[in-house]
Motif scaffolding. Structure first.
Motif, PDB file in Angstrom:
ATOM      1  N   SER A 315      59.932  29.636  31.567  1.00 20.12           N
ATOM      2  CA  SER A 315      58.515  29.273  31.454  1.00 20.12           C
ATOM      3  C   SER A 315      57.779  30.343  30.647  1.00 20.12           C
ATOM      4  O   SER A 315      57.434  31.404  31.174  1.00 20.12           O
ATOM      5  CB  SER A 315      57.886  29.140  32.850  1.00 20.12           C
ATOM      6  N   ASN A 316      57.537  30.055  29.370  1.00 21.39           N
ATOM      7  CA  ASN A 316      56.850  31.020  28.508  1.00 21.39           C
ATOM      8  C   ASN A 316      55.415  31.275  28.963  1.00 21.39           C
ATOM      9  O   ASN A 316      54.908  32.386  28.875  1.00 21.39           O
ATOM     10  CB  ASN A 316      56.841  30.518  27.062  1.00 21.39           C
ATOM     11  N   THR A 317      54.757  30.218  29.474  1.00 25.06           N
ATOM     12  CA  THR A 317      53.372  30.358  29.914  1.00 25.06           C
ATOM     13  C   THR A 317      53.268  31.308  31.102  1.00 25.06           C
ATOM     14  O   THR A 317      52.432  32.217  31.130  1.00 25.06           O
ATOM     15  CB  THR A 317      52.792  28.991  30.299  1.00 25.06           C
ATOM     16  N   ARG A 318      54.129  31.088  32.090  1.00 26.23           N
ATOM     17  CA  ARG A 318      54.112  31.941  33.281  1.00 26.23           C
ATOM     18  C   ARG A 318      54.512  33.371  32.923  1.00 26.23           C
ATOM     19  O   ARG A 318      53.943  34.345  33.423  1.00 26.23           O
ATOM     20  CB  ARG A 318      55.055  31.373  34.334  1.00 26.23           C
TER      21      ARG A 318
END
Length: 411
Positions: A315-318
Motif C-alpha cells: 500500500s503506497n498510500t499507507r
C-alpha cells in the motif's frame, strides 16, 4: 523489527528460507535465480551480521557518554559500561532461548506468546517511544552541524580515532588536566544525580528489537550468540574509548552532546579542520543508521494503526502517510526538545528499559515452556528491581532539578 509470529522450520540452516513482509531481513537473503546478484549467496555472513547489529547499537548515545563520565568519574563510569554490556548479553540470551522454545521469529511474537495481544501491543508502543526518541536525538545532532552497515560503523570508529588522536596530542603538549576519577558526592542531591546516567547507558545498548531479524538472516542460527557477543565487545570498546578520551579532552566543560564541544577551538594545529571532520563523519554515520531505526518504527506504528490491513509494502498510500507523519513528528521533536540528555532521560527511563530488561525478564518469569532455571529467575528479578529502582530515582532526580530550576528567581 519483526512483529509477527511466523513459525520457522526446525533446523539450523536458513538456506532458501522464505521471509515475508515485517519478518523480512535487514540484510537481504540471496537465493538462486535472483536477478542482479551474479551468483548464489545463501544467508548473511557472520561479519555482516556483526556490523548490522553494531549499527543498531552505536547511535547517538555515544555522544552523551563523555557527559556520564563527568557525573560518575572514569572508574565508576567505565565499570557501568562493562556491566551494562554483560547485562545486555544476558537479556538477549534469554530472548533467543525462549524464542527457540516457542518457535517465535520476532520479539513481538514472543511477547504475544507470553502475554497475549496486549503484550504485543505494549512492545509495539515501547518500540515507537524508544525509536522516535532516538531519531529525535539524531535530528538534534545533525541539525547542530550548521548504505552500508560496515560504513556507518567505520565512521563511528573514525570519530573515536580522531578524538583519541587529539587527546594524545594535547596530553603530550601539557594542555590537559587530570580528569575526575571518582564521582563528586557531597550531599543527597548529588547522590541521586548519579542515577541520571542510567537511562543514557540503557539507551546506548538497546538493540533487542533487531536481534530476531539478524538471527533470521544468518545461514547458521547457532552463530547468533557469537554475533551478539562480538557486537557488544566492539561497541563497548568504542564506548569506553569515547568516554575516556572525550572526557579527558574537555573535562568539566564536557557538554551533554560532546559533539557540540568540537565547535570551540581545540588549541592544536589544524584543530578547526579536525573538528569539521569529526562532526561531518559522525553526521554521516547517523544518516546511515537512521533507516535502520526508522524501519521497525514504521512497521510497529502500522501494526498498531492498521492491525488487520494488508502488508505495508503493498500500500503506497499507507506507506507514504506513515513515513511522512513520523518524519514530521521527529522534526518537530528535534526543534522543541532542548538537548539530547533530556531525550535520553525520557526514552531510557521508560521504553528502552522495558525493551532491554523488563520485557525479557518478564518473559522468563512467565516461563511458558518450563525451561527457566532458578539462576535465570534470580537474574530476572534482579534485572527488574534494578531497572525499576534506578530509573525511578533518575526520574525523581530530573523532576527535582526541574522544579528547583523553575522555583529559583530569574536573573
Amino acid at each position: 523489527m519483526a512483529i509477527g509470529s511466523i513459525t520457522p522450520k526446525d533446523k539450523h540452516s536458513r538456506r532458501g528460507k522464505k521471509v515475508v513482509d515485517e519478518n523480512s531481513p535487514l540484510l537481504p537473503t540471496r537465493r538462486e535465480g535472483d536477478a542482479g546478484y551474479g551468483g548464489e549467496v545463501n544467508g548473511a555472513s557472520f561479519t555482516g551480521a556483526v556490523f548490522n547489529l553494531s549499527t543498531t547499537i552505536v547511535g547517538a548515545g555515544i555522544m552523551a557518554l563523555p557527559a556520564t563520565m563527568k557525573v560518575l568519574g572514569l572508574v565508576l563510569g567505565i565499570a557501568l559500561i562493562i556491566f551494562m554490556a554483560f547485562l545486555t548479553d544476558a537479556s538477549i540470551e534469554l530472548l533467543l532461548r525462549f524464542s527457540r522454545a516457542g518457535k517465535s521469529v520476532s520479539y513481538g511474537g514472543l511477547m504475544g506468546e507470553a502475554f497475549g495481544k496486549w503484550g504485543k501491543v505494549l512492545l509495539q508502543l515501547s518500540v515507537l517511544i524508544n525509536n522516535v526518541g532516538v531519531l529525535i536525538v539524531y535530528m538534534i545532532i545533525i541539525d547542530s552541524l550548521s548504505f552500508t552497515s560496515a560504513l556507518s560503523v567505520a565512521l563511528a570508529v573514525a570519530f573515536v580515532v580522531i578524538t583519541v588522536g587529539i587527546s594524545i596530542v594535547k596530553l603530550i603538549s601539557g594542555g590537559l588536566g587530570m580528569p575526575r576519577i571518582l564521582p563528586d558526592v557531597t550531599d543527597f542531591t548529588s547522590l541521586i544525580n548519579l542515577f541520571t546516567v542510567v537511562p543514557v547507558l540503557v539507551t546506548a545498548f538497546i538493540c533487542h528489537y533487531n536481534v530476531h531479524s539478524i538471527d533470521n538472516e544468518l545461514e547458521d542460527s547457532t552463530h547468533i550468540k557469537g554475533v551478539v557477543r562480538t557486537s557488544l565487545a566492539l561497541c563497548s570498546t568504542v564506548y569506553i574509548m569515547t568516554s575516556i578520551f572525550g572526557f579527558l579532552l574537555f573535562g568539566d566543560a564536557t557538554l551533554d552532546d560532546v559533539l557540540a564541544n568540537f565547535d570551540a577551538d581545540l588549541g592544536i594545529p589544524f584543530g578547526s579542520v579536525l573538528s569539521d571532520v569529526v562532526r561531518v563523519s559522525y553526521a554521516a554515520h547517523l544518516m546511515l543508521v537512521f533507516p535502520v531505526i526508522f524501519y521497525p518504527l514504521r512497521l510497529n506504528l502500522d501494526g498498531l494503526l492498521f492491525p488487520s490491513a494488508r502488508p505495508l509494502g503493498s500500500s503506497n498510500t499507507r506507506f507514504a502517510f506513515i513515513s511522512s507523519g513520523l518524519l514530521i513528528i521527529i522534526f518537530l521533536g528535534a526543534n522543541f526538545i532542548p538537548s539530547i540528555w533530556d531525550a535520553f532521560q525520557f526514552t531510557g527511563a521508560t521504553a528502552a528499559v522495558c525493551l532491554g530488561f523488563i520485557f525479557p525478564a518478564a518473559i522468563t518469569l512467565r516461563d511458558r515452556h518450563s525451561i527457566a532455571t532458578k539462576k535465570d529467575k534470580i537474574l530476572c528479578i534482579f534485572m527488574i528491581v534494578l531497572a525499576v529502582f534506578s530509573n525511578v530515582v533518575a526520574i525523581y532526580s530530573d523532576a527535582f532539578a526541574l522544579f528547583k530550576k523553575n522555583a529559583s528567581p530569574s536573573e
